[in-house]
Design a protein around this motif. Structure first.
Motif, short mmCIF file in Angstrom:
data_model
loop_
_atom_site.label_atom_id
_atom_site.label_comp_id
_atom_site.label_asym_id
_atom_site.label_seq_id
_atom_site.Cartn_x
_atom_site.Cartn_y
_atom_site.Cartn_z
N ARG A 92 0.82 -1.21 0.00
CA ARG A 92 0.00 0.00 0.00
C ARG A 92 0.86 1.26 0.00
O ARG A 92 0.53 2.23 -0.68
CB ARG A 92 -0.93 -0.01 1.22
N TYR A 93 1.96 1.25 0.73
CA TYR A 93 2.83 2.43 0.80
C TYR A 93 3.43 2.73 -0.57
O TYR A 93 3.43 3.88 -1.03
CB TYR A 93 3.93 2.19 1.82
N ALA A 96 0.80 4.11 -2.84
CA ALA A 96 0.47 5.50 -2.52
C ALA A 96 1.45 6.44 -3.19
O ALA A 96 1.07 7.47 -3.76
CB ALA A 96 0.47 5.70 -1.00
N TRP A 97 2.74 6.11 -3.12
CA TRP A 97 3.74 6.96 -3.76
C TRP A 97 3.59 6.96 -5.28
O TRP A 97 3.68 8.01 -5.93
CB TRP A 97 5.15 6.52 -3.36
N ARG A 289 1.14 5.00 8.29
CA ARG A 289 2.45 4.92 7.67
C ARG A 289 2.36 4.50 6.21
O ARG A 289 3.35 4.58 5.47
CB ARG A 289 3.33 3.94 8.45
N GLU A 290 1.19 4.05 5.78
CA GLU A 290 1.03 3.65 4.38
C GLU A 290 0.83 4.84 3.45
O GLU A 290 0.84 4.69 2.23
CB GLU A 290 -0.15 2.68 4.23
N GLU A 291 0.64 6.05 4.00
CA GLU A 291 0.45 7.23 3.17
C GLU A 291 1.79 7.70 2.59
O GLU A 291 2.87 7.36 3.09
CB GLU A 291 -0.17 8.36 3.99
N ALA A 292 1.71 8.52 1.53
CA ALA A 292 2.90 8.93 0.78
C ALA A 292 3.57 10.16 1.39
O ALA A 292 3.94 11.10 0.68
CB ALA A 292 2.53 9.19 -0.67
N LYS A 296 1.21 13.01 0.34
CA LYS A 296 -0.04 12.30 0.58
C LYS A 296 -1.26 12.99 -0.01
O LYS A 296 -2.20 12.34 -0.45
CB LYS A 296 -0.24 12.06 2.08
#
Length: 335
Positions: A92-93, A96-97, A289-292, A296
């Motif tokens: 997921r991280y 997101a990026w 912590r999975e956000e960019a 984000k």
């Protein structure tokens, strides 16, 4: 509680004013939608909405829709154009990026697209908000938005003077250009000229425009929905440092201004020999912590929007369970 005397001589308490303030933060705005969904379930009467940038869009969707259709309108805008869902996973991280980078390069359907070639003689922004304009035109009834139920205030910034510029449905008609001016976050999105002034993102001056509401003489139930959290972890790397800088820049601005504004409101009440009975809630989006990281807000994927919507929903539900703090700031933080 503030009291007023009717012509008959009977003293009656002034009715409480319920208001929602929504801050800017691009794709993080889905958090507004979830928070409002939870709020509407236990407080259906909303008297005033204000917003900046993404928050201006949220406020306009609320004010420009019948009460029964507000959640649908918010859901259609914030969750209806983010592409295919991606199931939660260890990737997921990275997703997101990649989503954020793709948005930076190609824009996002339903929100904006790259502006090529760049217009002259003025700088019109790297991206064109035309898709947002078209979607909002379909979702917002501007006649209803301007009828005062609820009242709406939108904030932009005069790019020459630096002053905040507030557009209020109680004193003027609000149109599409006012909303888009509030979204003019340079250099990504261009300014809009209104009445001879070039206006940009309200976040450059008031990212959460609650000041007009605090000038009301009525007792308040105020919800400030901030998309950046002032409190967080000490950065452990360059990515975390860049993200923390954005959160502090906007989240801390909101918290400090709100504290000072409430002190000034209390002082005015004391000088007028009035009592105050205000309830003020501050909700802030706290990403996982999975956000960019610092990018984000440019992850406009369906997965990100759904996650933020749910976070807002849970935070507002949690706010309803907290002990009330009279005339102070109740900071909402689930653990």
């Amino acid at each position: 509680m503030t009291e007023r005397t009717e012509p008959s001589g009977i003293e009656t308490a002034e009715p409480q004013l319920t208001a929602v303030v929504s801050s800017g933060g691009l794709g993080l705005g889905a958090y507004h939608g979830g928070a409002f969904e939870a709020l509407a379930s236990h407080s259906p009467q909303i008297d005033w909405v204000t917003g900046t940038s993404a928050g201006a869009i949220t406020a306009a969707l609320i004010a420009g829709s019948p009460s029964a259709d507000r959640i649908r309108a918010l859901n259609t805008y914030w969750r209806g154009a983010g592409g295919a869902a991606v199931p939660p996973s260890a990737g997921r991280y990275l997703f997101a990026w990649l989503s954020s980078i793709n948005t930076r390069l190609l824009g996002q359907a339903g929100f904006f697209h790259p502006r090529l070639p760049l217009p002259a003689p003025y700088f019109g922004g790297l991206y064109d908000l035309g898709p947002t304009r078209e979607r909002l035109r379909q979702l917002i009834d501007f006649g209803r938005l301007n009828d005062g139920d609820p009242r709406i205030t939108i904030c932009a910034t005069d790019l020459e003077s630096g002053n905040a510029v507030l557009f209020d449905s109680s004193s003027e008609r609000i149109e599409m250009d006012h909303i888009l001016a509030s979204c003019g976050f340079l250099p990504e999105f261009g300014p809009v000229q209104i009445a001879g002034r070039w206006l940009g993102d309200g976040g450059f001056s008031l990212n959460a425009p609650f000041e007009p509401i605090l000038e009301s003489s009525r007792p308040l139930r105020l919800y400030v929905i901030e998309l950046f959290a002032r409190d967080g972890n000490v950065p452990d790397g360059i990515e975390a440092a860049a993200e923390r800088k954005s959160d502090l820049t906007f989240g801390n601005q909101t918290f400090q201004r709100l504290g000072h504004a409430l002190e000034a409101r209390q002082l005015r009440a004391e000088l007028q020999d009035l009592s105050r009975d205000d309830l003020v809630y501050l909700l802030s989006y706290r990403p996982g912590r999975e956000e960019a990281g610092p990018e984000k807000s440019f992850d406009l994927s369906h997965a990100a929007m759904a996650q933020r919507w749910r976070a807002g929903l849970l935070d507002m539900q949690y706010a309803a369970s907290l002990a009330q703090i009279r005339n102070g700031i109740c900071t909402v933080r689930r653990r």
